[in-house]
Design a protein around this motif. Structure first.
Motif, PDB file in Angstrom:
ATOM      1  N   GLY A 139       0.796  -1.228   0.000  1.00  0.00           N
ATOM      2  CA  GLY A 139       0.000   0.000   0.000  1.00  0.00           C
ATOM      3  C   GLY A 139       0.830   1.281   0.000  1.00  0.00           C
ATOM      4  N   LYS A 140       2.148   1.128  -0.084  1.00  0.00           N
ATOM      5  CA  LYS A 140       2.999   2.327  -0.104  1.00  0.00           C
ATOM      6  C   LYS A 140       3.066   2.891  -1.521  1.00  0.00           C
ATOM      7  CE  LYS A 140       5.508   2.016   4.017  1.00  0.00           C
ATOM      8  NZ  LYS A 140       6.363   2.884   4.821  1.00  0.00           N
ATOM      9  N   ASP A 141       3.181   4.195  -1.617  1.00  0.00           N
ATOM     10  CA  ASP A 141       3.442   4.839  -2.888  1.00  0.00           C
ATOM     11  C   ASP A 141       4.951   4.880  -3.069  1.00  0.00           C
ATOM     12  OD1 ASP A 141       0.697   5.295  -3.244  1.00  0.00           O
ATOM     13  OD2 ASP A 141       0.822   7.063  -1.958  1.00  0.00           O
ATOM     14  N   VAL A 142       5.408   4.303  -4.168  1.00  0.00           N
ATOM     15  CA  VAL A 142       6.848   4.136  -4.354  1.00  0.00           C
ATOM     16  C   VAL A 142       7.378   5.176  -5.339  1.00  0.00           C
ATOM     17  CG1 VAL A 142       8.688   2.573  -5.061  1.00  0.00           C
ATOM     18  CG2 VAL A 142       6.651   1.672  -3.904  1.00  0.00           C
ATOM     19  N   ILE A 143       8.421   5.870  -4.926  1.00  0.00           N
ATOM     20  CA  ILE A 143       8.995   6.937  -5.735  1.00  0.00           C
ATOM     21  C   ILE A 143      10.323   6.502  -6.347  1.00  0.00           C
ATOM     22  CG2 ILE A 143       9.952   9.279  -5.646  1.00  0.00           C
ATOM     23  CD1 ILE A 143       7.821   9.813  -3.446  1.00  0.00           C
ATOM     24  N   LEU A 144      10.409   6.639  -7.662  1.00  0.00           N
ATOM     25  CA  LEU A 144      11.668   6.421  -8.372  1.00  0.00           C
ATOM     26  C   LEU A 144      12.169   7.775  -8.835  1.00  0.00           C
ATOM     27  CD1 LEU A 144      10.840   3.617 -11.023  1.00  0.00           C
ATOM     28  CD2 LEU A 144      11.167   3.366  -8.563  1.00  0.00           C
ATOM     29  N   GLU A 145      13.444   8.025  -8.592  1.00  0.00           N
ATOM     30  CA  GLU A 145      14.023   9.277  -9.073  1.00  0.00           C
ATOM     31  C   GLU A 145      14.915   8.932 -10.244  1.00  0.00           C
ATOM     32  OE1 GLU A 145      15.457  11.565  -5.440  1.00  0.00           O
ATOM     33  OE2 GLU A 145      16.437  12.572  -7.140  1.00  0.00           O
ATOM     34  N   ILE A 146      14.392   9.028 -11.461  1.00  0.00           N
ATOM     35  CA  ILE A 146      15.208   8.694 -12.641  1.00  0.00           C
ATOM     36  C   ILE A 146      14.962   9.707 -13.751  1.00  0.00           C
ATOM     37  CG2 ILE A 146      15.526   6.210 -12.235  1.00  0.00           C
ATOM     38  CD1 ILE A 146      13.117   5.617 -13.903  1.00  0.00           C
ATOM     39  N   GLU A 147      15.818   9.679 -14.762  1.00  0.00           N
ATOM     40  CA  GLU A 147      15.662  10.676 -15.847  1.00  0.00           C
ATOM     41  C   GLU A 147      14.565  10.224 -16.832  1.00  0.00           C
ATOM     42  OE1 GLU A 147      17.093   9.000 -18.746  1.00  0.00           O
ATOM     43  OE2 GLU A 147      17.177   7.589 -17.048  1.00  0.00           O
ATOM     44  N   ILE A 148      14.218  11.142 -17.716  1.00  0.00           N
ATOM     45  CA  ILE A 148      13.037  10.949 -18.561  1.00  0.00           C
ATOM     46  C   ILE A 148      13.068   9.664 -19.388  1.00  0.00           C
ATOM     47  CG2 ILE A 148      11.737  11.901 -20.522  1.00  0.00           C
ATOM     48  CD1 ILE A 148      12.077  14.618 -19.484  1.00  0.00           C
ATOM     49  N   GLN A 149      14.213   9.367 -19.999  1.00  0.00           N
ATOM     50  CA  GLN A 149      14.238   8.193 -20.888  1.00  0.00           C
ATOM     51  C   GLN A 149      13.921   6.905 -20.121  1.00  0.00           C
ATOM     52  OE1 GLN A 149      13.988   8.988 -23.995  1.00  0.00           O
ATOM     53  NE2 GLN A 149      14.350  11.086 -23.262  1.00  0.00           N
ATOM     54  N   GLY A 150      14.486   6.777 -18.914  1.00  0.00           N
ATOM     55  CA  GLY A 150      14.167   5.636 -18.057  1.00  0.00           C
ATOM     56  C   GLY A 150      12.706   5.660 -17.630  1.00  0.00           C
ATOM     57  N   ALA A 151      12.223   6.867 -17.325  1.00  0.00           N
ATOM     58  CA  ALA A 151      10.843   7.034 -16.868  1.00  0.00           C
ATOM     59  C   ALA A 151       9.847   6.558 -17.929  1.00  0.00           C
ATOM     60  CB  ALA A 151      10.590   8.505 -16.543  1.00  0.00           C
ATOM     61  N   LEU A 152      10.132   6.902 -19.184  1.00  0.00           N
ATOM     62  CA  LEU A 152       9.199   6.513 -20.243  1.00  0.00           C
ATOM     63  C   LEU A 152       9.193   4.998 -20.459  1.00  0.00           C
ATOM     64  CD1 LEU A 152       9.686   9.487 -22.764  1.00  0.00           C
ATOM     65  CD2 LEU A 152       7.951   9.222 -20.976  1.00  0.00           C
ATOM     66  N   LYS A 153      10.351   4.364 -20.195  1.00  0.00           N
ATOM     67  CA  LYS A 153      10.398   2.891 -20.251  1.00  0.00           C
ATOM     68  C   LYS A 153       9.527   2.295 -19.139  1.00  0.00           C
ATOM     69  CE  LYS A 153      15.227   2.531 -21.737  1.00  0.00           C
ATOM     70  NZ  LYS A 153      16.563   2.105 -21.231  1.00  0.00           N
ATOM     71  N   VAL A 154       9.610   2.878 -17.942  1.00  0.00           N
ATOM     72  CA  VAL A 154       8.806   2.401 -16.803  1.00  0.00           C
ATOM     73  C   VAL A 154       7.320   2.548 -17.120  1.00  0.00           C
ATOM     74  CG1 VAL A 154       8.201   2.817 -14.381  1.00  0.00           C
ATOM     75  CG2 VAL A 154      10.590   2.936 -15.097  1.00  0.00           C
ATOM     76  N   LYS A 155       6.951   3.702 -17.666  1.00  0.00           N
ATOM     77  CA  LYS A 155       5.546   3.986 -17.998  1.00  0.00           C
ATOM     78  C   LYS A 155       5.003   2.977 -19.018  1.00  0.00           C
ATOM     79  CE  LYS A 155       1.912   6.935 -18.306  1.00  0.00           C
ATOM     80  NZ  LYS A 155       1.133   7.486 -17.193  1.00  0.00           N
ATOM     81  N   LYS A 156       5.884   2.579 -19.951  1.00  0.00           N
ATOM     82  CA  LYS A 156       5.474   1.616 -20.976  1.00  0.00           C
ATOM     83  C   LYS A 156       5.180   0.256 -20.334  1.00  0.00           C
ATOM     84  CE  LYS A 156       6.726   0.863 -25.782  1.00  0.00           C
ATOM     85  NZ  LYS A 156       7.799   0.946 -26.778  1.00  0.00           N
ATOM     86  N   LYS A 157       6.036  -0.112 -19.370  1.00  0.00           N
ATOM     87  CA  LYS A 157       5.893  -1.407 -18.692  1.00  0.00           C
ATOM     88  C   LYS A 157       4.737  -1.371 -17.691  1.00  0.00           C
ATOM     89  CE  LYS A 157       9.626  -4.687 -17.786  1.00  0.00           C
ATOM     90  NZ  LYS A 157      11.106  -4.700 -17.659  1.00  0.00           N
ATOM     91  N   PHE A 158       4.589  -0.231 -16.976  1.00  0.00           N
ATOM     92  CA  PHE A 158       3.538  -0.063 -15.969  1.00  0.00           C
ATOM     93  C   PHE A 158       2.751   1.203 -16.315  1.00  0.00           C
ATOM     94  CE2 PHE A 158       7.063  -2.224 -13.870  1.00  0.00           C
ATOM     95  CZ  PHE A 158       6.436  -3.327 -13.316  1.00  0.00           C
ATOM     96  N   PRO A 159       1.731   1.097 -17.154  1.00  0.00           N
ATOM     97  CA  PRO A 159       1.022   2.290 -17.645  1.00  0.00           C
ATOM     98  C   PRO A 159       0.362   3.117 -16.540  1.00  0.00           C
ATOM     99  CG  PRO A 159       0.448   0.339 -18.928  1.00  0.00           C
ATOM    100  CD  PRO A 159       1.194  -0.138 -17.741  1.00  0.00           C
ATOM    101  N   ASP A 160       0.200   2.538 -15.359  1.00  0.00           N
ATOM    102  CA  ASP A 160      -0.395   3.268 -14.236  1.00  0.00           C
ATOM    103  C   ASP A 160       0.565   4.251 -13.578  1.00  0.00           C
ATOM    104  OD1 ASP A 160      -2.893   2.374 -14.291  1.00  0.00           O
ATOM    105  OD2 ASP A 160      -2.735   0.998 -12.595  1.00  0.00           O
TER     106      ASP A 160
END
Lengths: 207, 207
Positions: free
Chosen positions: A96-117
């Motif tokens: 139930g925790k909100d998890v924060i990743l601090e990464i740059e945009i290119q990595g972020a867009l890869k994460v978004k693709k894998k986890f669209p939420d």
């Protein structure tokens, strides 16, 4: 009922203060948030602790994680691997925790693709003038340094249109509260509560 | 710089308490919000004041407003017109106020079509059980009444998937804060700040 947490990626310009904002957020709402710790093959610097700043791994260990699909995203910089271990993130989300990743945009867009939420936040200084000042200083830097910093900032902003929120770091406390509000409000989005809506509808129609 | 306000439509089930939430919100943050007042051709009820509960208009006056495109949306119920005058809303938005319209879903979707920036909020009771209880009572209502209420609730929820946020009215104060957070956080969406982002990008590239 414990709801699954939200995955949040925070990016921003160098000097935007995103690191400080996240530290304050986690300090103020430690029950609510967890910060993802990256894995890397680079050597620890003095004072860095394994599992706090990074999980320090050998190249062999890191490539094994890649092979096992144990990383949400990874990249190579200057001969070293950096990546986000999946297991910790998934455990925290399930708790139930909100998890924060601090990464740059290119990595972020890869994460978004894998986890669209995934929720994407970008931190900027309050104005173009302030950004410019932080990047190029007050005219005391040599031309080469200025050019290098601007080049990096352009790279750092590449893809920001695909982000969800733009957080303006003017005042630290205000900014921390804004980030907290954004994340908590986002949980109320209809698209994240479609099950509840369908439940209501079928209940109404089933009577 | 005074930013343009946000247009917000609030809908919800009868008995969801949306009226009370909005009243509290406007009381607590009166500098920030303005409530849109609807126009109607129905007769004022005892205690109702022209310009407060409604703008009371004759059918002729109302149809003139329709002809002049002076309404954001309008509809007919039980032989009377109801609609949202455009001028007041636009004045308040220009003054930087966030303007709240309390209308049902079908009207809301018309507003969204005309003003795609509109934020749509739907208020529900905290659970299906509570909604059910509020709708059908504790078994003391006759079958006809229950059927009528359920029918109305089904209509009230028709189209809710197109809304942006689902606000659960469990505790009034919490709910008022949630609505305020949602609206203020929404202003930080990248899609609402694309000018700022483009300005930063062109500034960086122009150096």
């Amino acid at each position: 009922m414990k709801k699954k947490g939200l995955l949040i990626v925070v990016s921003g310009f160098s000097g935007s203060g995103k690191g400080t904002i996240m530290k304050q957020l986690l300090k103020k709402y430690e029950e609510q948030y967890a910060l993802s710790v990256s894995a890397t093959t680079r050597q620890p610097r003095p004072g860095e602790v394994d599992g706090r700043e990074y999980f320090f791994r050998t190249t062999e260990q890191f490539e094994k994680m890649i092979g096992q699909d144990a990383l949400i995203e990874y990249a190579q910089y200057v001969g070293n691997y950096y990546g986000t271990p999946k297991a910790y993130v998934e455990q925290q989300l399930a708790a139930g925790k909100d998890v924060i990743l601090e990464i740059e945009i290119q990595g972020a867009l890869k994460v978004k693709k894998k986890f669209p939420d995934t929720l994407l936040l970008f931190v900027t200084p309050p104005s173009v003038d302030v950004l410019r000042e932080r990047l190029i200083g007050r005219g005391t830097e040599d031309a080469e340094t200025v050019k290098k910093r601007l080049g990096r900032a352009i790279e750092e902003a590449d893809g920001v249109e695909e982000y969800d929120y733009l957080v303006v770091n003017d005042d630290l406390d205000t900014c921390v509260e804004e980030v907290h509000s954004i994340i908590q409000a986002e949980k109320l989005r209809v698209s994240r509560n479609i099950n509840f809506i369908n439940e209501i509808k079928s209940e109404l129609k089933g009577e």
